[in-house]
Write a protein that holds these residues in place. Structure first.
Motif, PDB file in Angstrom:
ATOM      1  N   LEU A  73       0.892  -1.079  -0.176  1.00  0.00           N
ATOM      2  CA  LEU A  73       0.010   0.049  -0.126  1.00  0.00           C
ATOM      3  C   LEU A  73       0.710   1.263   0.017  1.00  0.00           C
ATOM      4  N   ASP A  74       0.506   2.055  -0.858  1.00  0.00           N
ATOM      5  CA  ASP A  74       1.250   3.481  -1.013  1.00  0.00           C
ATOM      6  C   ASP A  74       0.834   4.309   0.165  1.00  0.00           C
ATOM      7  N   TRP A  75       1.302   4.481   1.271  1.00  0.00           N
ATOM      8  CA  TRP A  75       0.830   5.214   2.250  1.00  0.00           C
ATOM      9  C   TRP A  75       0.800   6.753   2.021  1.00  0.00           C
ATOM     10  N   GLU A  76       1.645   7.215   1.137  1.00  0.00           N
ATOM     11  CA  GLU A  76       1.313   8.720   0.528  1.00  0.00           C
ATOM     12  C   GLU A  76      -0.171   8.757   0.103  1.00  0.00           C
ATOM     13  N   LYS A  77      -0.775   7.923  -0.358  1.00  0.00           N
ATOM     14  CA  LYS A  77      -2.003   8.077  -0.981  1.00  0.00           C
ATOM     15  C   LYS A  77      -3.128   7.716   0.128  1.00  0.00           C
ATOM     16  N   VAL A  78      -2.872   7.426   1.134  1.00  0.00           N
ATOM     17  CA  VAL A  78      -3.883   7.333   2.246  1.00  0.00           C
ATOM     18  C   VAL A  78      -4.109   8.652   3.078  1.00  0.00           C
ATOM     19  N   LYS A  79      -5.529   9.056   2.697  1.00  0.00           N
ATOM     20  CA  LYS A  79      -5.803  10.261   3.079  1.00  0.00           C
ATOM     21  C   LYS A  79      -7.219  10.120   4.065  1.00  0.00           C
ATOM     22  N   SER A  80      -7.453  11.181   4.824  1.00  0.00           N
ATOM     23  CA  SER A  80      -8.575  11.187   5.690  1.00  0.00           C
ATOM     24  C   SER A  80      -9.795  11.230   4.603  1.00  0.00           C
ATOM     25  N   PRO A  81     -11.083  10.571   5.117  1.00  0.00           N
ATOM     26  CA  PRO A  81     -12.225  10.372   4.207  1.00  0.00           C
ATOM     27  C   PRO A  81     -12.879  11.879   4.033  1.00  0.00           C
ATOM     28  N   LYS A  82     -12.972  12.065   2.534  1.00  0.00           N
ATOM     29  CA  LYS A  82     -13.876  13.267   2.167  1.00  0.00           C
ATOM     30  C   LYS A  82     -15.234  13.343   3.141  1.00  0.00           C
ATOM     31  N   PRO A  83     -15.491  14.666   3.283  1.00  0.00           N
ATOM     32  CA  PRO A  83     -16.794  14.816   4.139  1.00  0.00           C
ATOM     33  C   PRO A  83     -17.874  13.773   3.536  1.00  0.00           C
ATOM     34  N   GLU A  84     -18.302  13.685   2.263  1.00  0.00           N
ATOM     35  CA  GLU A  84     -19.118  12.951   1.509  1.00  0.00           C
ATOM     36  C   GLU A  84     -19.078  11.476   1.813  1.00  0.00           C
ATOM     37  N   TYR A  85     -18.100  10.947   2.277  1.00  0.00           N
ATOM     38  CA  TYR A  85     -17.528   9.696   2.256  1.00  0.00           C
ATOM     39  C   TYR A  85     -18.256   9.062   3.651  1.00  0.00           C
ATOM     40  N   VAL A  86     -18.435   9.988   4.620  1.00  0.00           N
ATOM     41  CA  VAL A  86     -18.803   9.690   6.091  1.00  0.00           C
ATOM     42  C   VAL A  86     -19.806  10.527   6.321  1.00  0.00           C
ATOM     43  N   ILE A  87     -20.930  10.254   6.664  1.00  0.00           N
ATOM     44  CA  ILE A  87     -22.197  11.066   6.896  1.00  0.00           C
ATOM     45  C   ILE A  87     -22.567  10.987   8.397  1.00  0.00           C
ATOM     46  N   PRO A  88     -22.357  12.098   9.163  1.00  0.00           N
ATOM     47  CA  PRO A  88     -22.953  11.941  10.481  1.00  0.00           C
ATOM     48  C   PRO A  88     -24.412  11.542  10.637  1.00  0.00           C
ATOM     49  N   TYR A  89     -24.440  10.687  11.881  1.00  0.00           N
ATOM     50  CA  TYR A  89     -25.665  10.118  12.080  1.00  0.00           C
ATOM     51  C   TYR A  89     -26.711  11.248  12.348  1.00  0.00           C
ATOM     52  N   ASN A  90     -26.346  12.162  12.943  1.00  0.00           N
ATOM     53  CA  ASN A  90     -27.335  13.498  13.246  1.00  0.00           C
ATOM     54  C   ASN A  90     -27.817  14.429  12.194  1.00  0.00           C
ATOM     55  N   GLN A  91     -27.158  14.235  11.115  1.00  0.00           N
ATOM     56  CA  GLN A  91     -27.377  14.829  10.049  1.00  0.00           C
ATOM     57  C   GLN A  91     -28.581  14.139   9.125  1.00  0.00           C
ATOM     58  N   ILE A  92     -29.046  12.866   9.492  1.00  0.00           N
ATOM     59  CA  ILE A  92     -29.736  12.168   8.647  1.00  0.00           C
ATOM     60  C   ILE A  92     -31.243  12.449   8.976  1.00  0.00           C
ATOM     61  N   ASN A  93     -32.186  12.636   8.072  1.00  0.00           N
ATOM     62  CA  ASN A  93     -33.515  12.670   8.393  1.00  0.00           C
ATOM     63  C   ASN A  93     -34.400  11.455   9.115  1.00  0.00           C
ATOM     64  N   PRO A  94     -34.939  11.656   9.951  1.00  0.00           N
ATOM     65  CA  PRO A  94     -35.953  10.566  10.621  1.00  0.00           C
ATOM     66  C   PRO A  94     -36.771  10.256   9.643  1.00  0.00           C
ATOM     67  N   ALA A  95     -37.146   8.914   9.918  1.00  0.00           N
ATOM     68  CA  ALA A  95     -38.118   8.117   8.709  1.00  0.00           C
ATOM     69  C   ALA A  95     -39.249   8.421   8.957  1.00  0.00           C
ATOM     70  N   LYS A  96     -40.160   8.711   7.995  1.00  0.00           N
ATOM     71  CA  LYS A  96     -41.509   9.205   8.011  1.00  0.00           C
ATOM     72  C   LYS A  96     -42.228   8.053   8.517  1.00  0.00           C
ATOM     73  N   LYS A  97     -43.158   8.095   9.510  1.00  0.00           N
ATOM     74  CA  LYS A  97     -43.621   7.113  10.014  1.00  0.00           C
ATOM     75  C   LYS A  97     -44.828   6.295   9.079  1.00  0.00           C
ATOM     76  N   ASP A  98     -45.332   7.219   8.094  1.00  0.00           N
ATOM     77  CA  ASP A  98     -46.207   6.157   7.156  1.00  0.00           C
ATOM     78  C   ASP A  98     -45.435   5.551   5.991  1.00  0.00           C
ATOM     79  N   GLU A  99     -44.152   5.708   6.231  1.00  0.00           N
ATOM     80  CA  GLU A  99     -43.280   5.002   5.135  1.00  0.00           C
ATOM     81  C   GLU A  99     -42.698   3.722   5.912  1.00  0.00           C
ATOM     82  N   VAL A 100     -42.384   3.677   7.091  1.00  0.00           N
ATOM     83  CA  VAL A 100     -41.458   2.998   7.898  1.00  0.00           C
ATOM     84  C   VAL A 100     -41.843   1.386   7.370  1.00  0.00           C
ATOM     85  N   SER A 101     -43.204   0.996   7.483  1.00  0.00           N
ATOM     86  CA  SER A 101     -43.684  -0.317   7.073  1.00  0.00           C
ATOM     87  C   SER A 101     -43.281  -0.759   5.572  1.00  0.00           C
ATOM     88  N   SER A 102     -43.454   0.231   4.598  1.00  0.00           N
ATOM     89  CA  SER A 102     -43.258  -0.437   3.635  1.00  0.00           C
ATOM     90  C   SER A 102     -41.678  -0.651   3.144  1.00  0.00           C
TER      91      SER A 102
END
Length: 500
Positions: A73-102
């Motif tokens: 592995l080329d360590w020089e190419k190893v970088k921290s993940p881009k922001p879009e690679y890891v999404i914080p849980y608290n930025q995810i919208n809750p599921a809509k109640k009427d859609e959960v079952s489906s």
């Protein structure tokens, strides 16, 4: 539930051709080919086994070629993940109640159930170990999904990926759920022969799963095994679109409707749950940006010179929980196109007879780089609650967690949200010994750190707070008396108390 029904390579509980593709590439590969043909000729009608041997040959061939042309592995190419690679849980919208079952009706849950309980002194599948109130890992998993289905009027099936080590015992255990309102399927991961470390030839001479000669090749085998069993197509035919995969010993890996909704909204192919790393997680795999693309980096892939760099919490702040959401048709496409060349893990072992052998394994998360739409979600630590040892068992059996409907949640009376550090010595290593050394689970709501070494027994209703260190030196014995309260204490010496 009705009796089990056998379908192709999988088994279902509930209401409802091998082709040689071998190229000789030197004397070693020719010898391996000859050995595998001899083994498969013993079971000429078992096409699935022959397919597994074909897959094994492909991997050992790859291993030999990569040994010759190894590229670090080329360590020089190893970088921290881009922001879009890891999404914080608290930025995810809750599921809509009427859609959960489906949404739930388009989901299946797979638990990795190939491991034995030998490291904790148990015989049989690890999923059969009692972890709380007489309930096993499997009992709690079934309760979770039953409650989920009844709450949302859904039909989420439970799927167990067994190994040849756990399948027979698991099938017997599953009979207890015949009358439960849940569909359970099982399929087996592959069975590969160990290879001699020097000759690279299989040490197995028979197709029978002889102890020590065969092994399950890691959970990365899930993709081909699910496909080869016929169960992947079965799930697609049932209208399932995603699977949620996790280790059966991770009691925090429940179906989270918020993540479920995010998976469908983002139309992603692969979501890997990660969580914040602590000093206890320095060896865990992490998501990185490698040469401009997302991938999961495991410590085994890190050049020795950079291992300490990899372990630093400040640089790599997250680690892999092995909770994964995957689109089923994406798995099918990648398997059929033979695009899932997962990074090989070379596991070196020594047999009971002293023979040095190699196991070639793969990890499920390594497939992340092969899916076109893949990212991570940084989830709360509560979604990572594995029981790998009796020290972990001590925590989940205590008053630190409340059990309801198969789900463990941290007791709201706990002042801090973190889990205490617990290190129990060798006298507690086996579950049987662990259980015998506690009259009842200690109260640990205010515990920060516990370290116990030597021949120590705990009476009933013991309370541990702050930092507690108990050391019984060789030949000594310590009884912690009934009702004792240890707050920031160091206990050592020899203490024998009759418990009345």
């Amino acid at each position: 539930m009705t009796s089990p029904v056998h379908k192709s390579g999988y088994i279902t509980y509930g209401k409802s051709e091998y082709v040689e593709n071998i190229e000789d590439s030197g004397d070693t590969l020719a010898a391996i080919n000859k050995s595998l043909k001899k083994i498969t000729s013993q079971v000429p009608d078992d096409k699935q086994f022959k397919t597994e041997m074909d897959d094994f040959y492909s991997q050992v061939s790859r291993y030999i070629k990569e040994k010759v042309k190894s590229k670090e592995l080329d360590w020089e190419k190893v970088k921290s993940p881009k922001p879009e690679y890891v999404i914080p849980y608290n930025q995810i919208n809750p599921a809509k109640k009427d859609e959960v079952s489906s949404l739930l009706n388009k989901l299946a849950v797979i638990k990795l159930n190939g491991g034995l309980g030998t490291t904790m002194g148990c015989v049989g599948p690890k999923s059969a170990i009692e972890v709380r109130n007489g309930l096993t890992f499997l009992d709690l998993t079934v309760q979770q999904i039953e409650h989920l289905n009844s709450t949302y009027n859904a039909n989420v099936p439970l799927i167990l990926m067994n190994s040849f080590n756990t399948d027979e015992d698991t099938q017997k255990i599953l009979k207890k759920y015949y009358n439960h309102d849940i569909n359970i399927y099982t399929f087996n991961q592959s069975r590969w022969p160990r290879i001699n470390a020097d000759s690279l030839l299989p040490i197995a001479s028979s197709a029978k799963p002889t102890a020590g000669a065969w092994y399950p090749p890691g959970h990365g085998d899930i993709y081909s095994s699910l496909y080869n069993s016929g169960l992947l197509q079965k799930l697609l035919d049932l209208g399932k679109e995603y699977v949620f995969v996790s280790n059966i010993d991770n009691l925090g890996a429940t179906v989270d409707t918020k993540i479920l909704s995010h998976v469908f909204d983002s139309q992603t192919d692969f979501v890997l749950e990660v969580t914040d790393k602590t000093k206890a997680d320095i060896k865990g795999g992490t998501i990185i940006d490698y040469d401009g693309s997302i991938r999961l980096l495991e410590i085994a892939q890190v050049p020795k010179l950079y291992v300490d760099d990899f372990k630093r919490v400040k640089k790599f702040k997250i680690f892999n929980t092995n909770n994964i959401w995957i689109r089923l048709d994406a798995i099918k496409s990648l398997v059929e196109q033979k695009k899932l060349d997962l990074d090989l893990i070379v596991n070196r072992k020594t047999t009971d007879s002293g023979e040095r052998v190699i196991q070639l394994e793969t990890a499920i998360g390594a497939a992340m780089k092969h899916f076109e739409k893949a990212h991570g979600v940084n989830v709360p630590r509560s979604r990572f609650l594995p029981v790998k040892s009796t020290s972990d068992l001590f925590i989940v059996t205590s008053d630190l967690y409340i059990l309801k409907d198969g789900v463990l949640t941290m007791n709201p009376l706990r002042t801090f949200g973190n889990v205490p550090i617990v290190k129990l010595g060798d006298h507690f290593k086996k579950v049987k010994d662990f259980q015998a050394r506690f009259k009842s689970p200690p109260q640990i709501l205010e515990l920060d750190h516990l370290s116990v070494t030597g021949d120590v027994y705990f009476g009933a209703h013991v309370t541990l707070t702050g930092t507690v260190i108990i050391v019984a030196n060789h030949g000594a014995h310590i009884d912690i008396p009934r009702g004792a309260v240890l707050n920031d204490k160091v206990v050592s010496g020899d203490l024998r108390i009759m418990d009345h």
